[in-house]
Design a protein around this motif. Structure first.
Motif, PDB file in Angstrom:
ATOM      1  N   UNK A  13       0.838  -1.194   0.000  1.00 31.16           N
ATOM      2  CA  UNK A  13       0.000   0.000   0.000  1.00 31.16           C
ATOM      3  C   UNK A  13       0.878   1.251   0.000  1.00 31.16           C
ATOM      4  N   UNK A  14       0.287   2.374  -0.408  1.00 26.50           N
ATOM      5  CA  UNK A  14       1.018   3.640  -0.441  1.00 26.50           C
ATOM      6  C   UNK A  14       1.102   4.226   0.963  1.00 26.50           C
ATOM      7  N   UNK A  15       2.236   4.834   1.266  1.00 25.18           N
ATOM      8  CA  UNK A  15       2.386   5.521   2.548  1.00 25.18           C
ATOM      9  C   UNK A  15       1.868   6.942   2.433  1.00 25.18           C
ATOM     10  N   UNK A  16       1.537   7.521   3.566  1.00 22.58           N
ATOM     11  CA  UNK A  16       1.015   8.876   3.577  1.00 22.58           C
ATOM     12  C   UNK A  16       2.164   9.869   3.479  1.00 22.58           C
ATOM     13  N   UNK A  38       6.257   2.877  -0.224  1.00 23.16           N
ATOM     14  CA  UNK A  38       5.672   2.212   0.943  1.00 23.16           C
ATOM     15  C   UNK A  38       6.782   2.049   1.964  1.00 23.16           C
ATOM     16  N   UNK A 276     -10.238  13.068   0.383  1.00 22.01           N
ATOM     17  CA  UNK A 276     -10.625  11.978  -0.515  1.00 22.01           C
ATOM     18  C   UNK A 276     -11.035  12.464  -1.906  1.00 22.01           C
ATOM     19  N   UNK A 304     -13.503   7.087   1.159  1.00 19.68           N
ATOM     20  CA  UNK A 304     -12.795   6.716   2.391  1.00 19.68           C
ATOM     21  C   UNK A 304     -11.277   6.671   2.251  1.00 19.68           C
ATOM     22  N   UNK A 306      -7.583   8.804   1.962  1.00 15.89           N
ATOM     23  CA  UNK A 306      -6.809  10.041   2.014  1.00 15.89           C
ATOM     24  C   UNK A 306      -5.786   9.943   0.896  1.00 15.89           C
ATOM     25  N   UNK A 325      -3.452   6.548   0.875  1.00 15.06           N
ATOM     26  CA  UNK A 325      -2.867   5.895   2.044  1.00 15.06           C
ATOM     27  C   UNK A 325      -3.563   4.556   2.294  1.00 15.06           C
ATOM     28  N   UNK A 326      -2.768   3.512   2.503  1.00 15.93           N
ATOM     29  CA  UNK A 326      -3.281   2.171   2.810  1.00 15.93           C
ATOM     30  C   UNK A 326      -3.941   1.495   1.618  1.00 15.93           C
ATOM     31  N   UNK A 327      -3.840   2.102   0.451  1.00 16.13           N
ATOM     32  CA  UNK A 327      -4.443   1.508  -0.743  1.00 16.13           C
ATOM     33  C   UNK A 327      -3.358   0.811  -1.554  1.00 16.13           C
ATOM     34  N   UNK A 328      -3.628  -0.455  -1.940  1.00 17.66           N
ATOM     35  CA  UNK A 328      -2.612  -1.201  -2.690  1.00 17.66           C
ATOM     36  C   UNK A 328      -2.911  -1.201  -4.168  1.00 17.66           C
TER      37      UNK A 328
END
Lengths: 336, 376
Positions: A13-16, A38, A276, A304, A306, A325-328
């Motif tokens: 997943x991508x980091x913020x 990531x 979003x 949902x 960011x 963020x948190x999306x793969x």
């Protein structure tokens, strides 16, 4: 105006992190490279234009010759120079430069890190190719490192250190690499929202300094002599680079802006934030009246999520890609 | 990245830990189970709160936390938090500690994710400090320690810029990355989706200092506004509410970080997993008959025996247990709960075998029960 295409799955997943998406279009091979950071890894995907082939690669941040030491990566971005394209990766330890496909590391620059940790974090952030042969990288101290890049090979050298910013560099951008003559060809932004406008050369010249409002400028672009800056207040501001005149201000987002991009041939602007939403705008410069028009064209809501990276995939803005963020996955949109 | 995360991490995670422990120990207090073990008096509970808080806010611990340093790994963090928990008379088994850690992390992740402005991380932290102060208010010595830590936090963090706070927040978000444990309380309140992701609203008040989206302003070269226009935002935003207070005492305004367990039913301090993990004893109990609710009296429940357990009959059994069944799909914190479950099973076995056993060993009872079923 745009519709969603099939997403590209990535390994992590991508980091913020600000501007957490790199895109490089390889016309001759009908491929596009994407990079997403990531933690201590850069995920690279090479996607064929026909949508049939995807190949993945992961780059870790490490100092060369040190097997175990890793550190968090802050940014990965492609630098396009007339003679070559490089992938630059910045971390807490230093700056790595790779061939654009990530296959070979051609250069490593270690950051000066104090023996015992001081209160200030040390890292490099803000990457831009400038003119024919420079790659500039920002540092958390506010310094900007200017690297001289030969047309091939690994004889990259640190040519200059620009000390103008007092706060951590957040992002940098340039225009007119190689082809035309521009008055200003680099803009740098920092955590205080301050913007510096530079002219590249053997010695970089500071042309102007635009003071911030104590609010971080997380993403910045330079186009036709106009600075387009995104802030933690969710606002986008357009300044005339050399004079600092404020052309326009948009209350664009309800949360921190994380990424801006411009499609230079069409004047399309992309903005993405932690609220979003991704928004597409059109910039219209009228040199006669020295004014800039900003028109809103389109919204996309990534439910949902960011958003941390958004970039056009081509110079016309026909397609764009988004990371969160948190999306793969890398979400893609194309004009209808 | 940021070297200033540890104090925030410990106060917030430690705070969540205290909320959960406080709530669970109160739940054990209300059980009308006759067994002497597993019942925590108010005095015991307060002692646990005081002991943990005193350790967490002790000068040595605080001084160590405030040194600029990288964030610990999950493993190290869990070890330190376990030691903190064991600074009291209470003992948690590793499985309980694992679940507790997950609960704490997800609660904090939620707070950091939804934090309106990066600077509001401080308000979230102060909410935790305020509530901890309430929990130990009967012990002035500990309250003083809490105040002292609070003052140090104000001193260290008040001068940080928004950019530095965002770096801090980004560091924390990397730490929480890819954690999607579902909490029953969050699912119920729709703040978390069934896939584990938190819900992000595109409506409501904007954070303090942010402008309501929708306005485009164009200026001339003298800085005068020449035109303004509106654009459709795709959301319904309103002006921000007032800013929270960053002093030692005051209205924090935002509610992230307050104790979300106090107003809810005790079973809410649970994580959700699709298959029930708590295992042999439950399965055995289901084979024997319906699982008894903690609060029901032993004599009231009519036990029915499922001799030929088909899937259909098992479903009927689970339906009849009612919505409050905490065993189906949920895992409860087991501070001494092994003994609880064992006692219950002993009672079931006792009914079946028509004798009461003071001591209980699950293995032999299980074997006896199965043997009885085989005989039928």
């Amino acid at each position: 105006m745009y519709h969603k295409e099939k997403s590209i799955q990535i390994k992590n997943s991508a980091s913020s992190l600000y501007n957490n998406l790199g895109v490089l279009r390889i016309g001759p091979r009908r491929l596009t490279y994407f990079t997403v950071v990531h933690a201590n890894v850069v995920n690279m995907v090479s996607a064929s234009w026909d949508g049939l082939n995807y190949s993945h690669r992961q780059l870790q941040s490490k100092e060369p010759n040190v097997a175990t030491s890793t550190s968090l990566i802050i940014q990965a971005a492609f630098c396009v120079l007339p003679s070559r394209e490089l992938l630059v990766v910045t971390s807490q330890k230093g700056i790595q430069m790779y061939e654009s496909d990530g296959s070979i590391m051609v250069y490593w620059h270690a950051l000066d890190t104090p023996e015992t940790p001081t209160a200030q974090a040390v890292f490099a952030r803000g990457i831009s190719a400038v003119w024919d042969n420079y790659i500039c990288v920002g540092v958390s101290s506010g310094s900007i490192l200017v690297f001289d890049v030969p047309s091939k090979g690994s004889n990259i050298t640190l040519s200059e250190v620009l000390e103008e910013h007092k706060e951590a560099i957040t992002d940098m951008a340039s225009e007119c690499s190689g082809s035309q003559e521009c008055i200003a060809d680099l803009v740098s932004a920092d955590d205080g929202g301050n913007l510096c406008i530079w002219k590249s050369g053997e010695e970089f010249q500071l042309l102007n300094k635009i003071h911030g409002f104590d609010m971080s400028c997380s993403s910045v672009k330079l186009w036709k002599g106009t600075v387009v800056a995104g802030y933690g207040t969710g606002q986008i501001r357009l300044y005339e680079a050399v004079t600092g005149i404020l052309h326009a201000e948009v209350n664009a987002h309800a949360r921190w802006i994380y990424s801006l991009d411009i499609a230079p041939f069409s004047g399309l602007l992309l903005s993405a934030a932690e609220d979003s939403l991704v928004r597409v705008w059109h910039l219209n410069m009228t040199p006669e009246t020295n004014s800039v028009e900003v028109a809103h064209l389109h919204n996309e809501c990534v439910t949902d999520t960011q958003i941390c990276g958004a970039k056009f995939c081509d110079a016309d803005g026909y397609a764009f890609a988004v990371t969160g963020y948190d999306l793969s996955e890398i979400i893609r949109y194309t004009q209808t | 990245m940021s070297l200033k995360t540890l104090p925030l991490v410990f106060i917030n995670l430690g705070g969540e830990m205290l909320y959960i422990l406080d709530q669970r120990l109160q739940a054990h207090n209300t059980s009308d189970d006759n067994s002497e073990k597993g019942v925590w008096s108010d005095k015991d509970r307060k002692r646990v709160m005081n002991d943990i808080t005193a350790t967490m806010f002790s000068k040595d611990f605080v001084d160590e936390l405030l040194k600029p340093q990288q964030l610990y790994s999950h493993r190290t963090l869990k070890t330190v938090l376990t030691r903190l928990a064991h600074a009291s008379i209470m003992r948690l088994n590793p499985a309980s500690m694992d679940k507790l850690y997950e609960l704490m992390l997800m609660a904090f992740k939620y707070q950091v994710f939804l934090c309106p402005r990066p600077k509001d991380l401080l308000l979230i932290t102060y909410n935790h400090i305020d509530t901890i102060r309430e929990l130990v208010k009967d012990t002035p010595v500990v309250v003083n320690q809490v105040d002292e830590m609070h003052r140090k936090m104000i001193e260290v963090y008040s001068s940080l810029s928004e950019g530095e706070f965002q770096l801090l927040r980004q560091t924390l978000l990397i730490f929480f990355q890819d954690m999607h444990v579902r909490l029953s309380l969050f699912l119920k309140n729709k703040v978390q989706n069934p896939n584990g992701r938190f819900a992000l609203s595109t409506s409501g008040p904007v954070p303090h200092g942010i402008y309501v989206p929708g306005l485009i302003r164009v200026f001339d070269s003298k800085g005068r506004e020449v035109r303004r226009s509106q654009f459709p935002t795709g959301g319904t935003y309103s002006s921000s509410v007032k800013e929270g207070c960053f002093e030692l005492r005051g209205d924090r305004v935002i509610t992230l970080g307050v104790n979300m367990y106090t107003v809810h039913h005790p079973e809410e301090t649970q994580t959700c997993k699709a298959p029930p993990v708590k295992e042999e004893l439950n399965l055995l109990a289901r084979l024997m008959g319906s699982m008894k609710d903690e609060n029901k009296s032993k004599t009231e429940t009519g036990f029915w025996i499922n001799l030929f357990t088909t899937d259909e009959e098992e479903d009927q059994a689970s339906d009849s247990r009612g919505a409050d069944d905490s065993m189906f799909g949920l895992i409860s914190i087991q501070a001494m709960q092994d003994e609880q479950a064992a006692t219950e099973l002993a009672q079931i076995a006792g009914q079946f075998a028509e004798q009461k056993q003071p001591e209980f060993t699950s293995c032999t009872k299980g074997d006896d029960l199965l043997a009885m079923m085989d005989d039928l």
